[in-house]
Design an enzyme around this catalytic site. Structure first.
Site, PDB file in Angstrom:
ATOM      1  N   THR A   8       0.840  -1.193   0.000  1.00  0.00           N
ATOM      2  CA  THR A   8       0.000   0.000   0.000  1.00  0.00           C
ATOM      3  C   THR A   8       0.872   1.239   0.000  1.00  0.00           C
ATOM      4  OG1 THR A   8      -1.888   1.093   1.081  1.00  0.00           O
ATOM      5  CG2 THR A   8      -0.139   0.295   2.500  1.00  0.00           C
ATOM      6  N   THR A   9       0.272   2.377  -0.320  1.00  0.00           N
ATOM      7  CA  THR A   9       0.938   3.671  -0.134  1.00  0.00           C
ATOM      8  C   THR A   9       0.007   4.612   0.624  1.00  0.00           C
ATOM      9  OG1 THR A   9       0.137   4.370  -2.320  1.00  0.00           O
ATOM     10  CG2 THR A   9       2.386   3.521  -2.208  1.00  0.00           C
ATOM     11  N   LYS A  13      -4.031   4.191   6.186  1.00  0.00           N
ATOM     12  CA  LYS A  13      -4.069   2.745   6.440  1.00  0.00           C
ATOM     13  C   LYS A  13      -2.802   2.290   7.162  1.00  0.00           C
ATOM     14  CE  LYS A  13      -7.085   1.194   2.678  1.00  0.00           C
ATOM     15  NZ  LYS A  13      -7.219   0.289   1.518  1.00  0.00           N
ATOM     16  N   ASP A  68      -7.627  -4.681   1.062  1.00  0.00           N
ATOM     17  CA  ASP A  68      -8.611  -3.873   0.349  1.00  0.00           C
ATOM     18  C   ASP A  68      -9.819  -3.717   1.247  1.00  0.00           C
ATOM     19  OD1 ASP A  68      -9.259  -2.345  -1.944  1.00  0.00           O
ATOM     20  OD2 ASP A  68     -10.679  -3.871  -2.573  1.00  0.00           O
ATOM     21  N   ARG A 183     -11.211  -2.846   9.871  1.00  0.00           N
ATOM     22  CA  ARG A 183      -9.762  -3.035   9.762  1.00  0.00           C
ATOM     23  C   ARG A 183      -9.192  -3.571  11.069  1.00  0.00           C
ATOM     24  NH1 ARG A 183      -8.900   1.408   7.529  1.00  0.00           N
ATOM     25  NH2 ARG A 183      -9.151   0.583   5.419  1.00  0.00           N
TER      26      ARG A 183
END
EC number: 3.6.1.66
Length: 201
Positions: A8-9, A13, A68, A183
């Site tokens: 991820t970037t 998150k 995701d 999450r």
């Protein structure tokens, strides 16, 4: 020290994941300029797509995971769904700010009685020995009637999502949110798995 690569970037998150995992002797590395098209039809497909792409980049010899997540609203046929991050371009073919995206949802939900919705998070992990594992977390709630951005602890659609306690996710601190969020749930499962597998190997 164990090394784990996160496909991820997304800075928001990354901050949440670091807070949840918080495992001593875990070196969590985020690649620079990692960018891949999310062409999957489900959250699981997209999380695996990201993990596989990073696994290839790292010559298939590192432990990696992709994630995701998104918002699914009953009255909108479970949209924005997998298009959550890019719902503005998907729906209007133009880029909007976070507040404008939230307002777009509220406009689409105007006069809608069924406000039930849920956030979902899916994690795909690929180990050095090419074993694939998957973890999922869901938080159910409702879409708020208005946008209140006085408090801004969260990101994305947090400021229009009401939890079962009638609190917006954006009203919660990071620690409070991670205890109940999609999450938080998914990565708590992932953390347990890592402690039992990666750190016992």
């Amino acid at each position: 020290m164990k090394t784990l690569f996160f496909a991820t970037t997304n800075e928001n998150k990354i901050n949440e994941v670091k807070n949840i995992l918080d495992i001593p002797n875990l070196n969590l590395i985020v690649p620079q300029n990692f960018n891949i098209k999310e062409t999957g039809k489900t959250f699981k497909e997209n999380s695996l797509l990201k993990a596989k792409a990073l696994f290839e980049i790292l010559n298939k010899n590192q432990n990696v995971f992709g994630e995701d997540s998104g918002l699914c609203i009953e009255a909108l046929n479970l949209e924005p769904g997998i298009y959550s991050k890019r719902y503005d371009t998907y729906k209007l073919c133009k880029k909007l700010s976070t507040n404008e995206k939230n307002q777009l949802i509220l406009d689409l939900m105007k006069n809608e009685k069924n406000r039930h919705a849920y956030f979902i998070c899916n994690i795909s992990y690929i180990s050095k020995n090419r074993q694939i594992s998957n973890f999922e977390g869901i938080i159910k709630g409702k879409i708020a009637l208005s946008l209140n951005d006085d408090k801004n602890h969260g990101f994305g659609y947090d400021s229009i999502f009401l939890t079962k306690n009638n609190k917006k996710l954006s009203d919660l601190t990071l620690e409070e949110k991670n205890k109940i969020s999609h999450r938080g749930i998914a990565f708590s499962k992932f953390k347990k798995f890592l402690l039992e597998s990666l750190f016992n190997s």
